[in-house]
Write an enzyme that holds these catalytic residues in place. Structure first.
Site, PDB file in Angstrom:
ATOM      1  N   GLU A 143       0.827  -1.213   0.000  1.00  0.00           N
ATOM      2  CA  GLU A 143       0.000   0.000   0.000  1.00  0.00           C
ATOM      3  C   GLU A 143       0.856   1.257   0.000  1.00  0.00           C
ATOM      4  O   GLU A 143       1.896   1.290   0.636  1.00  0.00           O
ATOM      5  CB  GLU A 143      -0.832   0.059   1.288  1.00  0.00           C
ATOM      6  CG  GLU A 143      -2.014  -0.849   1.305  1.00  0.00           C
ATOM      7  CD  GLU A 143      -2.743  -0.787   2.647  1.00  0.00           C
ATOM      8  OE1 GLU A 143      -2.796   0.307   3.255  1.00  0.00           O
ATOM      9  OE2 GLU A 143      -3.228  -1.837   3.074  1.00  0.00           O
ATOM     10  N   CYS A 200      -3.511   1.445   8.484  1.00  0.00           N
ATOM     11  CA  CYS A 200      -2.297   0.999   7.833  1.00  0.00           C
ATOM     12  C   CYS A 200      -2.300  -0.519   7.605  1.00  0.00           C
ATOM     13  O   CYS A 200      -2.389  -1.291   8.539  1.00  0.00           O
ATOM     14  CB  CYS A 200      -1.190   1.342   8.822  1.00  0.00           C
ATOM     15  SG  CYS A 200       0.353   1.672   8.116  1.00  0.00           S
TER      16      CYS A 200
HETATM   17  N1  SAH Z   1       7.432   0.524  11.464  1.00  0.00           N
HETATM   18  C1  SAH Z   1       7.361   1.966  11.496  1.00  0.00           C
HETATM   19  C2  SAH Z   1       6.289   2.503  10.566  1.00  0.00           C
HETATM   20  C3  SAH Z   1       4.934   2.043  10.979  1.00  0.00           C
HETATM   21  S1  SAH Z   1       3.484   2.925  10.518  1.00  0.00           S
HETATM   22  C4  SAH Z   1       7.083   2.423  12.917  1.00  0.00           C
HETATM   23  O1  SAH Z   1       6.839   1.591  13.772  1.00  0.00           O
HETATM   24  O2  SAH Z   1       7.174   3.617  13.169  1.00  0.00           O
HETATM   25  C5  SAH Z   1       3.556   4.515  11.188  1.00  0.00           C
HETATM   26  C6  SAH Z   1       2.883   4.735  12.526  1.00  0.00           C
HETATM   27  O3  SAH Z   1       1.534   4.303  12.579  1.00  0.00           O
HETATM   28  C7  SAH Z   1       3.602   4.030  13.665  1.00  0.00           C
HETATM   29  O4  SAH Z   1       3.757   4.954  14.717  1.00  0.00           O
HETATM   30  C8  SAH Z   1       2.637   2.946  14.037  1.00  0.00           C
HETATM   31  O5  SAH Z   1       2.823   2.527  15.353  1.00  0.00           O
HETATM   32  C9  SAH Z   1       1.321   3.630  13.804  1.00  0.00           C
HETATM   33  N2  SAH Z   1       0.166   2.726  13.647  1.00  0.00           N
HETATM   34  C10 SAH Z   1       0.134   1.506  13.102  1.00  0.00           C
HETATM   35  N3  SAH Z   1      -1.109   0.996  13.134  1.00  0.00           N
HETATM   36  C11 SAH Z   1      -1.887   1.934  13.694  1.00  0.00           C
HETATM   37  C12 SAH Z   1      -3.277   1.993  14.007  1.00  0.00           C
HETATM   38  N4  SAH Z   1      -4.098   0.988  13.757  1.00  0.00           N
HETATM   39  N5  SAH Z   1      -3.718   3.121  14.588  1.00  0.00           N
HETATM   40  C13 SAH Z   1      -2.878   4.157  14.838  1.00  0.00           C
HETATM   41  N6  SAH Z   1      -1.591   4.154  14.585  1.00  0.00           N
HETATM   42  C14 SAH Z   1      -1.080   3.043  14.017  1.00  0.00           C
END
Ligand code: SAH
Length: 346
Positions: free
Chosen positions: A95, A336
């Site tokens: 995505e 995400c």
């Molecule tokens: N692996 C990286 C990128 C992940 S996505 C990281 O951990 O930073 C980016 C952000 O979205 C991260 O802070 C992750 O924890 C958050 N995230 C993932 N799923 C989520 C959800 N369902 N609700 C809110 N934030 C989420």
């Protein structure tokens, strides 16, 4: 994977120069090719009209062009945000998201197919990690969206599926290419790498001369609470993560962003706010509050809006710079990794 051919879009300018030298070619040939690829965005050797025919065919034998296939594009009726489901050449899907801001187009890209970090509220990690993306596959998410939109992408956030620092070499190669002033010329300050806190890799990145913005997925103010949401915190304890982030700031001069997904009943109490303020105390940083996106397979929900605002207020009172993330594309905003999951289920 692809063929045994090398993905030419994964080669940095330096790598391409030594490739061409090894082929017995003059230096300027590498420059010409690089310019075709990253200034003119040409995607075949045939179009590189200033190269001799013989060179074009020997390039053809060695290299291949990476291409993503847009399987699905969802467009928000509210703000025009687009979510792309791209198929890779081996059939895996990833995505990417495009958002339009006053300052230009921003694209959020994936760095891996799936993820192995196991964060409790994240959909990307449910099926584990399938494989790393190559630099070319990261780059093509941007260039292909830019071509579709017929507009330059000015900001990139590596916040899609995957843990970028768990795919470090490809990430750095991608960053060198995308920020190269002789090619794609994005400014490092307009690129954000988001990580759950892989300490040794944060330190390594701080020394790459690639002063990108670092976003640290914090999500809780104490080691104990953080472990509950992020299993990786057991490997890289909070103290070490905070030290690494400080080092990153000192080495690059870039203010660090902390991401903090707000989860009902988990991390937005008054005590959490006070502990978070103590933790961040004197740091030059910014906190981004993200109301958690509910994921079907998980039971987490977001606090009421007024509770998130109260949490923000408590942090602001303690002098911390904080925003609540604006939710772009609310009508297409599966969390995400959810678009990919629903596609795989089909
Ligand atoms: N692996 C990286 C990128 C992940 S996505 C990281 O951990 O930073 C980016 C952000 O979205 C991260 O802070 C992750 O924890 C958050 N995230 C993932 N799923 C989520 C959800 N369902 N609700 C809110 N934030 C989420």
């Amino acid at each position: 994977m692809m063929s045994e051919k090398i993905e030419i879009l994964s080669r940095t300018a330096d790598e391409l120069a030594s490739d061409l030298e090894a082929l017995g070619e003059k230096k300027y040939r590498a420059k010409q090719i690089y310019e075709w690829l990253h200034v003119h965005h040409v995607r075949s050797f045939e179009e590189m009209t200033n190269l001799p025919k013989a060179l074009r065919s020997s390039l053809e034998e060695r290299y291949c062009f990476t291409k993503l296939h847009a399987v699905e594009v969802l467009t928000s009726k509210i703000d025009g945000t687009k979510k792309f489901l791209f198929a890779l050449e081996d059939g895996n899907v990833i995505e990417s998201v495009m958002m339009r801001y006053s300052y230009g187009l921003s694209v959020c890209i994936s760095s891996q197919v799936g993820c192995r970090m196991g964060c409790r509220f994240c959909a990307s990690t449910i099926g584990g990690r399938v494989r790393d993306l190559t630099a070319a596959e990261m780059l093509c998410q941007i260039t292909q969206i830019s071509a579709l939109m017929q507009e330059r992408v000015s900001h990139v956030v590596i916040m899609g599926s995957g843990e970028p620092l768990d795919n470090y070499d490809n990430l750095v190669r991608f960053l060198r290419i995308v920020s190269d002033p002789a090619g794609e010329r994005l400014s490092c300050r307009d690129i954000t790498v988001s990580t759950c806190g892989i300490v040794p890799k944060i330190l390594e990145l701080s020394r790459e001369q690639l002063p990108v913005t670092l976003a640290l997925s914090l999500h809780a103010p104490t080691q104990e609470k953080r472990e509950r949401l992020l299993p990786i915190a057991r490997t890289y304890p909070l103290d070490n993560v905070m030290d690494a982030v400080q080092t990153y700031f000192h080495e690059t001069g870039r203010r660090v962003t902390f991401e903090y997904s707000c989860v009902q009943g988990e991390n937005t109490s008054r005590q959490d706010a006070m502990q978070l303020a103590d933790l961040l105390g004197r740091m030059n940083c910014h906190v981004n509050l993200i109301p958690v996106n509910p994921v079907e397979e998980r039971s987490y929900t977001r606090p009421a809006r007024k509770d998130i605002e109260a949490f923000r207020g408590m942090l602001e009172k303690r002098g911390i710079s904080v925003t609540i993330r604006r939710e772009m594309g609310r009508d297409i905003n599966g969390a995400c990794g959810q678009l990919r999951r629903s596609y795989l289920e089909k």
